[in-house]
Motif scaffolding. Structure first.
Motif, PDB file in Angstrom:
ATOM      1  N   PHE A  25       0.726  -1.178   0.216  1.00  0.00           N
ATOM      2  CA  PHE A  25       0.199   0.087  -0.021  1.00  0.00           C
ATOM      3  C   PHE A  25       0.924   1.306   0.238  1.00  0.00           C
ATOM      4  O   PHE A  25       1.947   1.322   0.344  1.00  0.00           O
ATOM      5  N   THR A  26       0.206   2.236  -0.354  1.00  0.00           N
ATOM      6  CA  THR A  26       0.957   3.678  -0.367  1.00  0.00           C
ATOM      7  C   THR A  26      -0.083   4.814  -0.048  1.00  0.00           C
ATOM      8  O   THR A  26      -1.366   4.396   0.079  1.00  0.00           O
ATOM      9  N   PHE A  27       0.809   6.037   0.657  1.00  0.00           N
ATOM     10  CA  PHE A  27      -0.020   6.947   0.877  1.00  0.00           C
ATOM     11  C   PHE A  27       0.041   8.056  -0.334  1.00  0.00           C
ATOM     12  O   PHE A  27      -0.663   8.965  -0.262  1.00  0.00           O
ATOM     13  N   ASP A  28       0.995   8.263  -0.624  1.00  0.00           N
ATOM     14  CA  ASP A  28       1.511   9.185  -1.799  1.00  0.00           C
ATOM     15  C   ASP A  28       2.004   8.766  -3.129  1.00  0.00           C
ATOM     16  O   ASP A  28       2.191   9.735  -3.808  1.00  0.00           O
ATOM     17  N   GLY A  29       1.838   7.554  -3.225  1.00  0.00           N
ATOM     18  CA  GLY A  29       2.174   7.109  -4.608  1.00  0.00           C
ATOM     19  C   GLY A  29       3.625   6.949  -4.966  1.00  0.00           C
ATOM     20  O   GLY A  29       4.242   6.317  -5.945  1.00  0.00           O
ATOM     21  N   GLU A  30       4.559   7.276  -3.881  1.00  0.00           N
ATOM     22  CA  GLU A  30       5.882   7.077  -3.882  1.00  0.00           C
ATOM     23  C   GLU A  30       6.434   6.125  -3.066  1.00  0.00           C
ATOM     24  O   GLU A  30       7.085   5.176  -3.504  1.00  0.00           O
ATOM     25  N   ASP A  46       0.137   9.999  11.604  1.00  0.00           N
ATOM     26  CA  ASP A  46      -0.928  10.323  10.659  1.00  0.00           C
ATOM     27  C   ASP A  46      -1.395   9.108   9.626  1.00  0.00           C
ATOM     28  O   ASP A  46      -2.424   8.723   9.384  1.00  0.00           O
ATOM     29  N   GLN A  47      -0.404   8.577   9.208  1.00  0.00           N
ATOM     30  CA  GLN A  47      -0.682   7.414   8.263  1.00  0.00           C
ATOM     31  C   GLN A  47      -1.092   6.238   9.008  1.00  0.00           C
ATOM     32  O   GLN A  47      -2.092   5.610   8.355  1.00  0.00           O
ATOM     33  N   PHE A  51      -4.552   4.509   7.711  1.00  0.00           N
ATOM     34  CA  PHE A  51      -4.605   3.164   7.559  1.00  0.00           C
ATOM     35  C   PHE A  51      -5.655   2.346   8.360  1.00  0.00           C
ATOM     36  O   PHE A  51      -6.477   1.831   7.876  1.00  0.00           O
ATOM     37  N   ASP A  52      -5.793   2.755   9.467  1.00  0.00           N
ATOM     38  CA  ASP A  52      -6.605   2.080  10.319  1.00  0.00           C
ATOM     39  C   ASP A  52      -8.146   2.283  10.403  1.00  0.00           C
ATOM     40  O   ASP A  52      -8.941   1.497  10.236  1.00  0.00           O
TER      41      ASP A  52
END
Length: 66
Positions: A25-30, A46-47, A51-52
């Motif tokens: 998985f990713t949060f920023d695409g990087e 924060d992530q 996610f949770d």
């Protein structure tokens, strides 16, 4: 006006049909995280919260890791 120091964090699963059982998985695409290796140790506060909220099953599954 937007503040460049704040990133908009969006959660997204990454599908990889060549690797069975791998959950990425990713949060920023990087930066790409591996669920079983990185959660919650490599996530920011924060992530982890994002996610949770998006994945209550996995948050409960890994609750002993916190």
């Amino acid at each position: 006006m937007s503040d460049n120091s704040e990133r908009n964090l969006d959660f997204e699963w990454i599908d990889n049909p060549e690797r069975i059982g791998e959950r990425l998985f990713t949060f920023d695409g990087e930066r790409i995280f591996n669920l079983f290796r990185d959660y919650p140790y490599e996530l920011t506060e924060d992530q982890k919260k994002i996610f949770d909220e998006a994945n209550p099953y996995w948050a409960e599954f890994f609750k002993d890791r916190t």
